[in-house]
Scaffold this active site. Structure first.
Site, PDB file in Angstrom:
ATOM      1  N   GLY A  56       0.784  -1.237   0.000  1.00  0.00           N
ATOM      2  CA  GLY A  56       0.000   0.000   0.000  1.00  0.00           C
ATOM      3  C   GLY A  56       0.811   1.279   0.000  1.00  0.00           C
ATOM      4  CB  ALA A  57       4.388   2.093   0.484  1.00  0.00           C
ATOM      5  N   GLY A  58       2.898   2.519  -2.264  1.00  0.00           N
ATOM      6  CA  GLY A  58       2.781   3.201  -3.550  1.00  0.00           C
ATOM      7  C   GLY A  58       1.421   3.841  -3.731  1.00  0.00           C
ATOM      8  CG  ASP A  59      -2.064   1.528  -3.978  1.00  0.00           C
ATOM      9  OD1 ASP A  59      -1.773   1.759  -5.171  1.00  0.00           O
ATOM     10  OD2 ASP A  59      -2.398   0.402  -3.564  1.00  0.00           O
TER      11      ASP A  59
END
Length: 159
Positions: free
Chosen positions: A96-99
Site C-alpha cells: 500500500g505504500a505506492g498507493d
C-alpha cells in the site's frame, strides 16, 4: 482535468497500448522497478533515477515521480529535477505504500499545493504507511502526514 497514472505493476502490453495517451497524463508515479520496465533502463543510483524520470517526462508528461526504494522520490518537472529525502525507517509492511504516495500526491495537487509541497506530502504518506501492517489500516491521517511532511526537504538536482 489532471490525470495521475501509477503503472503498478507494469504490464508491457498494457503500457505499450496506452503510450499514445501519455501526453494526456499530468503525472506518472512508477517505482524504480516500474520505471526501469517502462524505459528498459537500469536504475542503480539517484543519477540513474533522474535520467529515467527526465526520459519519461520527454514523452509529454509534465510531472514524473519515481518512488525510490529508500522511501524518497525523484521528480522531473518543467523546472528541473527534484529529490525528496526521508529519514531512515524500519519498514514493517510495504503493502500500500505506492498507493498511499499516489493518493496523497493526487490530493495535494488537487488542493493546488506547489509541486515541492505535494512531493513532501506524498512521500510522508508513503513513509508512514510502511511502518504499519496492512494496506488500508496502515494509511496515515492528514495530521500525521502534515507533521512528517513539514520536516522533509526537497533538493534541486543539477545534472
Amino acid at each position: 482535468m489532471r490525470i495521475l497514472f501509477d503503472p503498478s505493476p507494469p504490464r508491457h502490453a498494457l503500457d505499450e497500448a496506452i503510450r499514445g495517451y501519455w501526453p494526456a497524463l499530468y503525472t506518472l508515479t512508477p517505482n524504480e522497478e516500474e520505471a526501469s520496465e517502462l524505459t528498459g533502463a537500469t536504475i542503480e543510483s539517484e543519477g540513474d533515477a533522474v535520467r529515467v524520470a527526465r526520459r519519461l517526462r520527454e514523452s509529454g508528461i509534465p510531472l514524473v515521480c519515481i518512488k525510490l526504494s529508500d522511501g524518497g522520490c525523484i521528480a522531473a518537472t518543467n523546472g528541473g529535477a527534484l529529490l525528496v529525502r526521508v529519514p531512515k525507517v524500519e519498514p514493517v509492511d510495504t503493502t500500500g505504500a505506492g498507493d498511499a504516495f499516489s493518493g496523497a500526491l493526487t490530493v495535494a495537487l488537487a488542493e493546488a499545493r506547489p509541486v515541492e509541497a505535494a512531493l513532501r506530502f506524498a512521500t510522508a504518506a508513503a513513509n508512514i504507511t510502511v511502518t504499519r501492517w496492512g494496506s488500508q489500516p496502515a494509511l496515515p491521517t492528514r495530521d500525521e502526514i502534515d507533521s512528517l511532511a513539514s520536516r522533509l526537504t526537497v533538493e534541486t538536482i543539477d545534472e
